[in-house]
Scaffold this motif. Structure first.
Motif, short mmCIF file in Angstrom:
data_model
loop_
_atom_site.label_atom_id
_atom_site.label_comp_id
_atom_site.label_asym_id
_atom_site.label_seq_id
_atom_site.Cartn_x
_atom_site.Cartn_y
_atom_site.Cartn_z
N GLU A 255 -2.90 2.73 -5.92
CA GLU A 255 -2.07 3.74 -5.27
C GLU A 255 -0.93 4.14 -6.19
O GLU A 255 -0.52 3.37 -7.07
CB GLU A 255 -1.48 3.20 -3.96
CG GLU A 255 -2.52 2.87 -2.90
CD GLU A 255 -1.89 2.37 -1.61
OE1 GLU A 255 -2.65 1.98 -0.72
OE2 GLU A 255 -0.64 2.36 -1.50
N ARG A 266 0.31 0.67 0.45
CA ARG A 266 0.88 1.30 1.64
C ARG A 266 -0.17 1.94 2.53
O ARG A 266 0.16 2.39 3.64
CB ARG A 266 1.90 2.35 1.22
CG ARG A 266 3.10 1.78 0.48
CD ARG A 266 4.21 2.82 0.35
NE ARG A 266 5.34 2.31 -0.43
CZ ARG A 266 6.48 2.98 -0.61
NH1 ARG A 266 6.62 4.19 -0.06
NH2 ARG A 266 7.46 2.48 -1.33
N THR A 267 -1.41 2.00 2.07
CA THR A 267 -2.46 2.52 2.94
C THR A 267 -2.68 1.52 4.07
O THR A 267 -2.92 0.33 3.83
CB THR A 267 -3.77 2.71 2.15
OG1 THR A 267 -3.57 3.72 1.16
CG2 THR A 267 -4.91 3.14 3.07
N THR A 268 -2.60 1.99 5.30
CA THR A 268 -2.67 1.09 6.46
C THR A 268 -3.96 1.28 7.26
O THR A 268 -4.55 2.36 7.28
CB THR A 268 -1.49 1.33 7.41
OG1 THR A 268 -1.53 2.68 7.90
CG2 THR A 268 -0.17 1.08 6.71
N GLY A 282 -3.24 6.89 4.57
CA GLY A 282 -2.65 6.57 3.27
C GLY A 282 -3.30 7.35 2.15
O GLY A 282 -4.11 8.25 2.38
N LYS A 301 -3.64 -2.24 4.06
CA LYS A 301 -2.65 -3.17 4.60
C LYS A 301 -2.90 -3.27 6.11
O LYS A 301 -2.89 -2.26 6.81
CB LYS A 301 -1.25 -2.65 4.32
CG LYS A 301 -0.13 -3.61 4.70
CD LYS A 301 1.22 -3.02 4.29
CE LYS A 301 2.36 -3.97 4.63
NZ LYS A 301 3.67 -3.39 4.24
#
Length: 519
Positions: A255, A266-268, A282, A301
């Motif tokens: 990322e 930070r991609t959830t 994300g 995440k």
């Protein structure tokens, strides 16, 4: 179409054709009429009208300025009108499927007179077949696509699928069961990491770095998590799609915010209230093959930490091409996931187990990169040895200068050192279980990748100095050198930066230090 009949001339006869309106030359015992071509010559007509060229043997002059493949192009080949009596052409370029006779151009096990404890006769037969396939099918497409930036041609992907090259690039394993490999040349149960090393190194010989990544490299690193951690249902659907080349997959971890820091992603992925789906939001960046991939192996995440989830291209998934130092044919992408709904069954390795999934994948990914890096360095060694032999400077061959020989010595030493260490590690992989590889080889592979990519950059710099201005020119004699120098940093970054991998290797060694050892 009938083949043009070639006449026989003496050198004295050719010498009579040395004027503006009647101009012939000799190149490697072949006679060319360049009367009409001279005005189209990129270097200008004056070069061809020079007294040492017009009507004369221009072999040395030609090969001081042009690569052999130039004279093999149809538009120039048709200019040949004859041959010199009682003489034979002796110069040739790369011969399809054949080994190079240039010293150090091939790894030791393929060099005449040398022996190896690692390779069998089956490996040798396999290498010969793979080289022929790649020279005939892959390399022409690689050159064309590297130039126009389009993805690898579907015909090449399909041809590879027919001999199950896509499957073999995933390494040994159950996924090969029941498949006919390279026309039956090797049995699935006998296929080992040396066979895979051969495939990777033969691909690298094309010298087209962007195309090399574009040709399903995303699948090589994106599919193993599915093979090793996907459910039977997922594998039954995805694996045939990918190995056939119909629906490529890519690994989507990096990322813009986190880079190689997996913990900083930070991609959830959040579960729906009924617990049946993930909702993913994300972005991912620098994703190889992302622009044309159908499946995405995505690091997310989650509430329990880091989880890897398989995502299929569909609503909410958007990809955009990223411009990099190499060809767009690699399909490098920026990916956006906007409320993408994915069944929880697509979780690979269990919720919160993403770190283990990725770490188990990194060894093979980095090993593949080392295989390619090692072979690419050897291609540069071959180019430099050829150039320093045919290039004349100050009235002598370029290799007559001690400073040039010193650079060649360093290049050769690096290539040989990396290949030897690589083959040792490959032998260990053949004799270790998947878990043992993760335990014992993560450190050595990290250190070798660091070493190989550092060596590669030194070799790239030396090669530019050897070729001079040609080494920074995209076409002509130094085209492979320019391309290599421009794209070599990719290997130093992808799969883990050099400094990070060096630190990994040392930290693993420190953890294994016995408690009772003192100076």
């Amino acid at each position: 179409m009938a083949t043009k009949e070639l006449k026989t001339f003496t050198r004295e006869e050719v010498a009579l054709h040395n004027k503006d309106g009647d101009l012939w030359i000799i190149v490697d015992a072949k006679v060319y009429d360049i009367t009409r071509f001279k005005n189209l010559h990129p270097g200008g007509a004056s070069v061809l009208l020079d007294a040492e060229v017009a009507g004369q043997d221009a072999t040395e002059v030609f090969y001081g300025l042009h690569r052999h493949e130039v004279i093999e192009k149809p538009q120039y080949k048709r200019l040949q009108i004859g041959v010199i009596a009682d003489e034979k052409s002796v110069i040739h370029g790369r011969v399809v499927g054949e080994l190079s006779k240039v010293p150090y151009a091939e790894p030791t096990w393929l060099s005449t007179g040398y022996h190896s404890p690692y390779y069998t006769e089956n490996h040798r037969a396999f290498q010969k077949a793979v080289r022929k396939f790649i020279d005939e099918v892959v390399t022409p497409d690689a050159v064309a696509r590297e130039e126009d930036g389009k993805p690898p041609s579907a015909s090449v992907v399909e041809a590879m699928a027919k001999v199950n090259l896509h499957a073999m690039r995933m390494g040994p394993g159950k996924h090969l069961k029941g498949l006919e490999l390279m026309g039956g040349l090797v049995k699935p149960e006998e296929f080992d990491y040396f066979h895979e090393l051969i495939i990777t190194q033969e691909f690298a010989r094309s010298g087209c770095r962007g195309y090399g990544d574009g040709l399903m490299s995303g699948s090589v690193i994106g599919l193993p998590p599915v093979l090793n951690f996907g459910s039977d249902t997922i594998k039954a659907k995805v694996v045939p799609d990918v190995l056939s080349g119909r629906k490529p997959i890519c690994l989507a971890i990096s990322e813009a915010f986190a880079g190689s820091d997996v913990a900083g992603l930070r991609t959830t992925a959040v579960k729906t209230e009924d617990g049946k789906h993930w909702i993913i939001n994300g972005t991912k960046k620098w994703i190889t093959n992302g622009t044309f991939a159908h499946y995405f192996t995505v690091g997310c995440k989650t509430e329990d930490g880091f989880t890897v989830i398989l995502v299929e291209r569909g609503e909410g998934v958007a990809t955009k091409s990223i411009k990099t130092s190499y060809s767009p044919t690699a399909g490098t992408a920026f990916i956006t996931f906007d409320n993408v709904k994915v069944p929880v069954e697509n979780t690979l390795g269990g919720e919160g187990a993403g770190i283990f999934v990725m770490l188990s994948n990194f060894n093979h990914e980095r090993w593949v990169m080392i295989c390619s890096s090692a072979r690419s360095q050897r291609l540069i060694v071959e180019e430099c040895l050829k150039w320093t032999t045919q290039r004349t400077a100050f009235g002598k061959p370029l290799h007559s200068q001690a400073v040039i020989r010193n650079k060649l010595a360093a290049m050769i030493s690096r290539a040989e050192a990396v290949q030897s260490w690589l083959e040792n590690i490959t032998y260990q992989m053949n004799n270790m279980s998947y878990k043992e590889q993760a335990k014992y080889l993560a450190g050595p592979i990290g250190l070798l990748k660091m070493t190989s990519t550092k060596y590669a950059q030194l070799t790239a710099t030396d090669a530019v100095q050897v070729f001079g201005g040609r080494g920074i020119t995209k076409t002509g004699m130094g085209q492979h050198i320019e391309h290599y120098h421009r794209t070599v940093p990719f290997d130093a970054i992808l799969g883990g930066a050099e400094d990070v991998l060096g630190d990994l290797g040392v930290r693993q060694a420190i953890r294994q230090m016995p408690k009772n050892v003192k100076l």
